[in-house]
Design a protein around this motif. Structure first.
Motif, short mmCIF file in Angstrom:
data_model
loop_
_atom_site.label_atom_id
_atom_site.label_comp_id
_atom_site.label_asym_id
_atom_site.label_seq_id
_atom_site.Cartn_x
_atom_site.Cartn_y
_atom_site.Cartn_z
N MET A 288 15.37 9.37 32.23
CA MET A 288 14.13 9.04 33.34
C MET A 288 13.81 7.54 33.07
O MET A 288 13.85 6.88 31.95
N SER A 289 13.54 6.72 34.09
CA SER A 289 13.14 5.44 34.02
C SER A 289 11.49 5.16 34.09
O SER A 289 10.94 6.24 34.23
N VAL A 290 11.25 4.18 33.43
CA VAL A 290 9.78 3.67 33.17
C VAL A 290 9.46 2.55 34.36
O VAL A 290 10.15 1.66 34.38
N LEU A 291 8.36 2.99 35.10
CA LEU A 291 7.98 1.69 35.95
C LEU A 291 7.08 0.89 35.41
O LEU A 291 6.00 1.45 34.78
N ILE A 292 7.27 -0.47 35.21
CA ILE A 292 6.20 -1.22 34.68
C ILE A 292 5.60 -2.14 35.58
O ILE A 292 6.57 -3.12 36.17
N VAL A 293 4.60 -2.48 35.69
CA VAL A 293 3.88 -3.68 36.54
C VAL A 293 2.87 -4.18 35.64
O VAL A 293 2.44 -3.72 34.69
N GLY A 294 2.73 -5.57 36.01
CA GLY A 294 2.06 -6.53 34.97
C GLY A 294 2.37 -7.93 35.15
O GLY A 294 3.00 -8.42 36.26
N SER A 295 1.95 -8.82 34.27
CA SER A 295 2.23 -10.10 34.22
C SER A 295 3.55 -10.57 33.92
O SER A 295 4.01 -10.18 33.10
N THR A 296 4.17 -11.45 34.75
CA THR A 296 5.49 -12.00 34.36
C THR A 296 5.19 -13.30 34.36
O THR A 296 4.77 -14.08 35.18
N ALA A 297 5.08 -14.13 33.07
CA ALA A 297 4.26 -15.43 32.62
C ALA A 297 5.25 -16.47 32.14
O ALA A 297 6.42 -15.94 31.45
N GLY B 97 10.60 -1.45 26.17
CA GLY B 97 10.77 -0.12 26.81
C GLY B 97 12.31 0.03 27.09
O GLY B 97 12.91 1.07 26.99
N SER B 98 13.18 -0.95 27.25
CA SER B 98 14.24 -1.01 27.57
C SER B 98 15.14 -0.72 26.53
O SER B 98 16.37 -0.38 26.55
N PHE B 99 14.74 -0.60 25.28
CA PHE B 99 15.44 -0.07 23.96
C PHE B 99 15.62 1.03 24.11
O PHE B 99 16.35 1.70 23.46
N PHE B 100 14.85 1.95 24.76
CA PHE B 100 14.64 3.65 25.09
C PHE B 100 15.14 4.19 26.19
O PHE B 100 15.98 5.16 26.29
N ALA B 101 14.71 3.26 27.20
CA ALA B 101 15.02 3.96 28.61
C ALA B 101 15.23 2.91 29.50
O ALA B 101 15.01 1.46 29.46
N PRO B 102 15.88 3.31 30.99
CA PRO B 102 15.88 2.18 32.12
C PRO B 102 14.57 1.63 32.40
O PRO B 102 13.54 2.63 32.60
N VAL B 103 14.22 0.53 32.85
CA VAL B 103 13.20 0.08 33.10
C VAL B 103 12.96 -0.60 34.59
O VAL B 103 14.07 -1.31 34.81
N LYS B 104 12.05 -0.09 35.39
CA LYS B 104 12.03 -0.97 36.66
C LYS B 104 10.59 -1.69 36.65
O LYS B 104 9.72 -1.41 36.35
N LEU B 105 10.99 -3.35 36.91
CA LEU B 105 9.92 -4.09 36.77
C LEU B 105 9.32 -4.53 38.06
O LEU B 105 9.84 -4.64 39.04
N PHE C 262 4.21 -2.80 22.10
CA PHE C 262 3.89 -1.18 21.70
C PHE C 262 3.93 -0.27 22.82
O PHE C 262 4.54 0.76 22.56
N VAL C 263 3.12 -0.75 23.90
CA VAL C 263 2.90 0.40 24.90
C VAL C 263 4.38 0.44 25.76
O VAL C 263 4.63 1.58 26.23
N GLY C 264 5.02 -0.53 25.81
CA GLY C 264 6.18 -0.68 26.50
C GLY C 264 7.36 0.49 25.91
O GLY C 264 7.82 1.23 26.41
N ALA C 265 7.40 0.36 24.57
CA ALA C 265 8.38 0.97 23.77
C ALA C 265 7.71 2.42 23.83
O ALA C 265 8.58 3.41 23.75
N LEU C 266 6.57 2.78 23.62
CA LEU C 266 6.04 4.10 23.81
C LEU C 266 6.45 4.82 25.05
O LEU C 266 6.75 5.98 24.80
N MET C 267 6.34 4.02 26.14
CA MET C 267 6.45 4.71 27.46
C MET C 267 7.79 4.90 27.49
O MET C 267 8.31 6.00 28.13
N GLY C 268 8.74 3.90 26.85
CA GLY C 268 10.20 4.07 27.05
C GLY C 268 10.68 5.24 26.54
O GLY C 268 11.35 6.12 26.74
N TYR C 269 10.09 5.57 25.26
CA TYR C 269 10.54 6.74 24.17
C TYR C 269 10.10 8.06 24.76
O TYR C 269 10.88 8.93 25.08
N LEU C 270 8.81 8.09 25.47
CA LEU C 270 8.21 9.17 26.10
C LEU C 270 9.15 9.54 27.18
O LEU C 270 9.44 10.93 27.40
N SER C 271 9.82 8.69 27.76
CA SER C 271 10.45 9.15 29.21
C SER C 271 11.63 9.74 28.80
O SER C 271 12.17 10.32 29.77
N THR C 272 12.24 9.30 27.75
CA THR C 272 13.35 10.24 27.37
C THR C 272 13.26 11.38 26.45
O THR C 272 14.35 12.10 26.39
#
Ligand code: AMP
Length: 295
Positions: free
Chosen positions: A1-10, A36-44, A236-246
């Motif tokens: 499963m992938s994780v959708l991530i929205v936020g600032s790109t700076a 998050g990408s270390f664990f799951a596909p990410v959609k930015l 921290f939260v990106g990796a947490l979500m990546g891990y959870l999604s898989t």
């Protein structure tokens, strides 16, 4: 499963007592997406201007981050500059130039709308809500925030909290939001605002999860030298979500382990300036090693 991530790109310009580094790749969504990408596909989902260096796009691509939701428009990329004190914990914002963020309306490509795991990384709560409006029945939605939104967009944030499953914030923000000095009391009050899961980050002192299974104290990985902690919370939260999604099984059951992974990835973030490929790859190698060890 992938994780959708929205936020600032700076672009971040960061000063520490030892060094100053201008225009690094930063932003809450960038840090979270790479982690998050270390664990799951990410959609930015994000926005950058035409001044955004192509090498930063290549870095996202190296991490196989889906960029269909990244708008590249005329104008200047969001630029944030900050300075750390000697203790590397206290940070002051020198300047925030919104640039293309001023007119940003996150629009989700159709392929993003069914994502089960959604991370609303730090960005204005009205924009976080706008992303949620476009989602079809996500399974697990986590929002992050910062003191700025508590100061200037509290009503929007309170509305958002009724719609998210998890809320991540740091200890001073938890105290500010609830007017409670005691963190456990603050967490109790945050649950009453909506989220089933509350995670309070405490920098080098780790983080606390509050869930229906009770409280869990997660340590930070002890580092002998912190070079630049910018984005550690997002990592921290990106990796947490990546891990959870898989991870298989109930979220309740996997969250504690997800926090440990989050903590490990956040420590890589603190070891160097900005988001740089070599460091990120070193992180990936170590995370994979620890996953193998787990098996
Ligand atoms: P953290 O160290 O986890 O607080 O995150 C730092 C990141 O937040 C930096 O990369 C900044 O680009 C980003 N940032 C700073 N101010 C804002 C803001 N007002 N909205 C969204 N992101 C921001």
């Amino acid at each position: 499963m992938s994780v959708l991530i929205v936020g600032s790109t700076a672009l971040d310009s960061i000063k520490t007592p030892r060094r100053a580094n201008p225009r690094l790749l930063g932003g809450s969504a960038s840090h979270a997406a790479v982690a998050g990408s270390f664990f799951a596909p990410v959609k930015l989902v994000g926005i950058v201007g035409h001044d955004f260096p192509p090498r930063y796009i290549r870095l996202y691509q190296k991490h196989k981050i889906d960029l269909d939701g990244l708008q590249i428009v005329n104008g200047k990329t969001f630029h944030w500059s900050g300075e750390y004190e000697v203790n590397m914990n206290n940070r002051r914002t020198i300047e925030t130039e919104l640039g293309v963020f001023e007119t940003f309306t996150p629009t989700l490509p159709a392929s993003y709308q069914n994502s089960a795991f959604v991370l609303l990384a730090n960005i204005a709560p009205s924009l976080q809500a706008h992303v949620l409006d476009q989602m079809r029945r996500p399974r697990f939605v986590v929002a992050d925030t910062m003191d700025l939104w508590l100061n200037i967009a509290l009503p929007d944030l309170l509305k958002l909290l009724k719609r998210v499953t998890g809320f991540v914030l740091n200890d001073s923000e938890a105290r500010q939001l609830t007017q409670r000095n005691n963190l456990v009391a603050a967490i109790k009050k945050i649950h009453q605002l909506g989220p089933k899961y509350v995670i309070v980050k405490k920098g080098e002192h780790g983080s606390i999860l509050s869930s229906p299974r009770g409280l869990f104290n997660c340590p930070a990985f002890p580092l002998p030298c912190v070079v630049d902690p910018t984005g550690a919370g997002d990592s921290f939260v990106g990796a947490l979500m990546g891990y959870l999604s898989t991870a298989r099984g109930p979220i309740d059951f996997n969250l504690r382990r997800a926090m440990i992974y989050g903590s490990a990835v956040a420590s890589f973030c603190c070891e160097g300036f900005g988001l740089k490929s070599p460091r990120a790859f070193r992180g990936a190698i170590s995370i994979n090693a620890s996953r193998n060890w787990k098996k």
